[in-house]
Design a protein around this motif. Structure first.
Motif, PDB file in Angstrom:
ATOM      1  N   HIS A  84      42.761 -19.605 -15.082  1.00 44.70           N
ATOM      2  CA  HIS A  84      43.129 -18.688 -15.899  1.00 44.70           C
ATOM      3  C   HIS A  84      42.113 -19.721 -17.214  1.00 44.70           C
ATOM      4  CE1 HIS A  84      46.191 -16.293 -14.793  1.00 44.70           C
ATOM      5  NE2 HIS A  84      46.489 -16.814 -14.509  1.00 44.70           N
ATOM      6  N   VAL A  85      41.155 -18.080 -18.152  1.00 47.65           N
ATOM      7  CA  VAL A  85      40.732 -18.995 -19.373  1.00 47.65           C
ATOM      8  C   VAL A  85      41.094 -18.182 -20.513  1.00 47.65           C
ATOM      9  CG1 VAL A  85      38.828 -18.512 -20.392  1.00 47.65           C
ATOM     10  CG2 VAL A  85      38.130 -18.824 -17.526  1.00 47.65           C
ATOM     11  N   PRO A  86      42.029 -18.141 -20.904  1.00 44.22           N
ATOM     12  CA  PRO A  86      42.933 -17.475 -22.314  1.00 44.22           C
ATOM     13  C   PRO A  86      41.297 -17.042 -23.234  1.00 44.22           C
ATOM     14  CG  PRO A  86      43.458 -20.072 -22.312  1.00 44.22           C
ATOM     15  CD  PRO A  86      42.792 -19.738 -20.495  1.00 44.22           C
ATOM     16  N   GLY A  87      42.121 -16.044 -23.997  1.00 39.93           N
ATOM     17  CA  GLY A  87      41.022 -15.322 -24.696  1.00 39.93           C
ATOM     18  C   GLY A  87      39.966 -14.383 -24.716  1.00 39.93           C
ATOM     19  N   LYS A  88      39.249 -14.011 -25.495  1.00 42.84           N
ATOM     20  CA  LYS A  88      38.593 -13.025 -25.449  1.00 42.84           C
ATOM     21  C   LYS A  88      37.281 -13.131 -24.405  1.00 42.84           C
ATOM     22  CE  LYS A  88      36.022  -9.478 -27.506  1.00 42.84           C
ATOM     23  NZ  LYS A  88      35.746  -8.877 -29.015  1.00 42.84           N
ATOM     24  N   PRO A  89      37.112 -11.794 -22.696  1.00 42.91           N
ATOM     25  CA  PRO A  89      36.840 -12.398 -21.879  1.00 42.91           C
ATOM     26  C   PRO A  89      34.848 -12.331 -22.900  1.00 42.91           C
ATOM     27  CG  PRO A  89      38.135 -10.986 -21.549  1.00 42.91           C
ATOM     28  CD  PRO A  89      37.801 -11.638 -22.841  1.00 42.91           C
ATOM     29  N   ARG A  90      34.052 -12.914 -22.561  1.00 40.85           N
ATOM     30  CA  ARG A  90      32.545 -12.901 -22.925  1.00 40.85           C
ATOM     31  C   ARG A  90      31.685 -12.518 -21.133  1.00 40.85           C
ATOM     32  NH1 ARG A  90      30.605 -14.560 -27.048  1.00 40.85           N
ATOM     33  NH2 ARG A  90      28.206 -15.889 -26.293  1.00 40.85           N
ATOM     34  N   GLY A  91      30.478 -12.191 -21.729  1.00 41.12           N
ATOM     35  CA  GLY A  91      29.937 -11.996 -20.664  1.00 41.12           C
ATOM     36  C   GLY A  91      28.102 -13.134 -20.750  1.00 41.12           C
ATOM     37  N   ALA A  92      27.806 -13.355 -20.242  1.00 44.55           N
ATOM     38  CA  ALA A  92      26.660 -14.231 -20.303  1.00 44.55           C
ATOM     39  C   ALA A  92      25.547 -13.348 -20.408  1.00 44.55           C
ATOM     40  CB  ALA A  92      25.983 -13.968 -19.132  1.00 44.55           C
ATOM     41  N   ALA A  93      25.441 -13.824 -21.984  1.00 43.58           N
ATOM     42  CA  ALA A  93      23.734 -13.613 -23.183  1.00 43.58           C
ATOM     43  C   ALA A  93      22.479 -13.316 -22.271  1.00 43.58           C
ATOM     44  CB  ALA A  93      24.075 -13.959 -23.967  1.00 43.58           C
ATOM     45  N   ARG A  94      21.479 -12.596 -22.641  1.00 41.51           N
ATOM     46  CA  ARG A  94      20.270 -13.000 -22.351  1.00 41.51           C
ATOM     47  C   ARG A  94      20.063 -13.865 -22.424  1.00 41.51           C
ATOM     48  NH1 ARG A  94      16.916  -9.205 -23.866  1.00 41.51           N
ATOM     49  NH2 ARG A  94      17.650  -8.961 -25.437  1.00 41.51           N
ATOM     50  N   PRO A  95      18.776 -15.144 -22.214  1.00 37.88           N
ATOM     51  CA  PRO A  95      18.536 -16.623 -22.968  1.00 37.88           C
ATOM     52  C   PRO A  95      17.860 -15.735 -24.222  1.00 37.88           C
ATOM     53  CG  PRO A  95      17.680 -15.878 -20.606  1.00 37.88           C
ATOM     54  CD  PRO A  95      18.152 -14.530 -20.944  1.00 37.88           C
ATOM     55  N   ARG A  96      17.026 -16.752 -25.013  1.00 36.87           N
ATOM     56  CA  ARG A  96      16.956 -16.561 -25.973  1.00 36.87           C
ATOM     57  C   ARG A  96      15.093 -17.297 -25.768  1.00 36.87           C
ATOM     58  NH1 ARG A  96      20.085 -12.516 -26.707  1.00 36.87           N
ATOM     59  NH2 ARG A  96      20.812 -12.570 -28.046  1.00 36.87           N
ATOM     60  N   PHE A  97      14.144 -17.128 -26.659  1.00 33.98           N
ATOM     61  CA  PHE A  97      13.019 -18.229 -26.320  1.00 33.98           C
ATOM     62  C   PHE A  97      12.813 -18.226 -27.798  1.00 33.98           C
ATOM     63  CE2 PHE A  97      13.261 -14.982 -22.685  1.00 33.98           C
ATOM     64  CZ  PHE A  97      12.736 -16.577 -21.449  1.00 33.98           C
ATOM     65  N   THR A  98      12.368 -19.208 -27.683  1.00 32.78           N
ATOM     66  CA  THR A  98      11.179 -20.565 -28.769  1.00 32.78           C
ATOM     67  C   THR A  98      10.015 -19.535 -29.142  1.00 32.78           C
ATOM     68  OG1 THR A  98      10.289 -22.160 -28.369  1.00 32.78           O
ATOM     69  CG2 THR A  98      12.955 -22.828 -29.152  1.00 32.78           C
ATOM     70  N   ARG A  99       9.706 -19.929 -30.496  1.00 30.00           N
ATOM     71  CA  ARG A  99       8.269 -19.530 -30.800  1.00 30.00           C
ATOM     72  C   ARG A  99       7.442 -19.912 -29.743  1.00 30.00           C
ATOM     73  NH1 ARG A  99       9.479 -20.003 -36.867  1.00 30.00           N
ATOM     74  NH2 ARG A  99      10.252 -17.682 -37.269  1.00 30.00           N
ATOM     75  N   GLN A 100       7.703 -21.169 -28.684  1.00 32.60           N
ATOM     76  CA  GLN A 100       6.510 -21.932 -28.394  1.00 32.60           C
ATOM     77  C   GLN A 100       6.700 -21.473 -27.237  1.00 32.60           C
ATOM     78  OE1 GLN A 100       8.691 -23.679 -30.742  1.00 32.60           O
ATOM     79  NE2 GLN A 100       6.871 -23.468 -31.842  1.00 32.60           N
ATOM     80  N   GLY A 101       7.607 -19.905 -26.933  1.00 33.50           N
ATOM     81  CA  GLY A 101       8.150 -20.151 -25.373  1.00 33.50           C
ATOM     82  C   GLY A 101       9.099 -20.374 -24.596  1.00 33.50           C
ATOM     83  N   HIS A 102      10.252 -21.571 -24.944  1.00 31.51           N
ATOM     84  CA  HIS A 102      10.980 -21.833 -24.412  1.00 31.51           C
ATOM     85  C   HIS A 102      12.070 -21.578 -24.354  1.00 31.51           C
ATOM     86  CE1 HIS A 102       8.787 -25.474 -23.714  1.00 31.51           C
ATOM     87  NE2 HIS A 102       8.281 -25.560 -24.660  1.00 31.51           N
ATOM     88  N   ALA A 103      12.736 -20.975 -23.044  1.00 30.82           N
ATOM     89  CA  ALA A 103      13.997 -20.448 -23.236  1.00 30.82           C
ATOM     90  C   ALA A 103      15.077 -21.298 -23.274  1.00 30.82           C
ATOM     91  CB  ALA A 103      14.155 -20.341 -21.777  1.00 30.82           C
ATOM     92  N   TYR A 104      16.022 -20.653 -24.242  1.00 27.82           N
ATOM     93  CA  TYR A 104      17.731 -21.738 -24.355  1.00 27.82           C
ATOM     94  C   TYR A 104      18.102 -20.844 -24.252  1.00 27.82           C
ATOM     95  CZ  TYR A 104      17.277 -19.526 -29.024  1.00 27.82           C
ATOM     96  OH  TYR A 104      17.686 -18.322 -30.416  1.00 27.82           O
ATOM     97  N   THR A 105      19.392 -21.741 -24.321  1.00 32.11           N
ATOM     98  CA  THR A 105      21.357 -20.524 -24.337  1.00 32.11           C
ATOM     99  C   THR A 105      21.791 -20.741 -25.237  1.00 32.11           C
ATOM    100  OG1 THR A 105      21.295 -21.153 -21.735  1.00 32.11           O
ATOM    101  CG2 THR A 105      23.597 -20.418 -23.097  1.00 32.11           C
ATOM    102  N   LEU A 106      22.012 -19.448 -26.118  1.00 31.29           N
ATOM    103  CA  LEU A 106      22.899 -19.725 -26.910  1.00 31.29           C
ATOM    104  C   LEU A 106      24.887 -20.250 -26.891  1.00 31.29           C
ATOM    105  CD1 LEU A 106      23.682 -15.732 -27.594  1.00 31.29           C
ATOM    106  CD2 LEU A 106      21.900 -17.482 -28.797  1.00 31.29           C
ATOM    107  N   ARG A 107      24.557 -21.145 -28.405  1.00 28.15           N
ATOM    108  CA  ARG A 107      25.427 -21.974 -28.289  1.00 28.15           C
ATOM    109  C   ARG A 107      27.257 -21.548 -27.881  1.00 28.15           C
ATOM    110  NH1 ARG A 107      27.217 -26.813 -27.580  1.00 28.15           N
ATOM    111  NH2 ARG A 107      28.420 -27.917 -29.444  1.00 28.15           N
TER     112      ARG A 107
END
Length: 146
Positions: free
Chosen positions: A8-31
């Motif tokens: 079980h994972v307690p707490g408010k359920p979360r879905g995966a967010a879309r990856p974000r991109f820096t100005r240089q075009g590198h993808a990253y995952t939200l904290r």
């Protein structure tokens, strides 16, 4: 040998967010996604340790994900009753995004890659007592060598 585990994972359920991109075009995952993935991995690791799960080498897996939301206290009694009967469904997050964050968190832990999941069931519903995600992982019986 044990070919299944659940957690079980307690707490408010979360879905995966879309990856974000820096100005240089590198993808990253939200904290927030990184933190939630770490929580899912920790809960799964604890469940695997306690059950002595040994199915990670199987070729096919079945995963059942139950996503539970608390009913808002501001709702009327009639609306709460309708939610418990399943007449009202939780809207966000989407089932596919919840599945993605859970399955990705189990990569290299329960299986080598989530592409080996052949049966996936995701169910969202309201609950009066519990808010969180319940996950059941089972290695396919045809891969057990039985």
């Amino acid at each position: 040998m044990v070919y299944s585990f659940s957690f079980h994972v307690p707490g408010k359920p979360r879905g995966a967010a879309r990856p974000r991109f820096t100005r240089q075009g590198h993808a990253y995952t939200l904290r927030e996604d990184q933190i939630y993935r770490a929580l899912v991995t920790a809960k799964a690791r604890k469940a695997i340790r306690s059950t002595r799960y040994s199915g990670e080498t199987a070729q096919n897996f079945r995963v059942d994900i139950g996503v539970f939301f608390k009913i808002p206290s501001s709702w009327t009694k009639a609306k709460k009753a309708a939610a418990l009967r399943g007449e009202i469904s939780p809207s966000k997050p989407d089932c596919d995004n919840v599945a993605k964050i859970i399955l990705d968190s189990l990569n290299r832990l329960a299986w080598e890659d989530d592409s080996k999941v052949s049966i996936l069931t995701v169910r969202k519903e309201f609950s009066t007592t519990y808010e969180g995600v319940r996950v059941v992982v089972e290695a396919d019986p045809t891969d057990r060598g039985e």
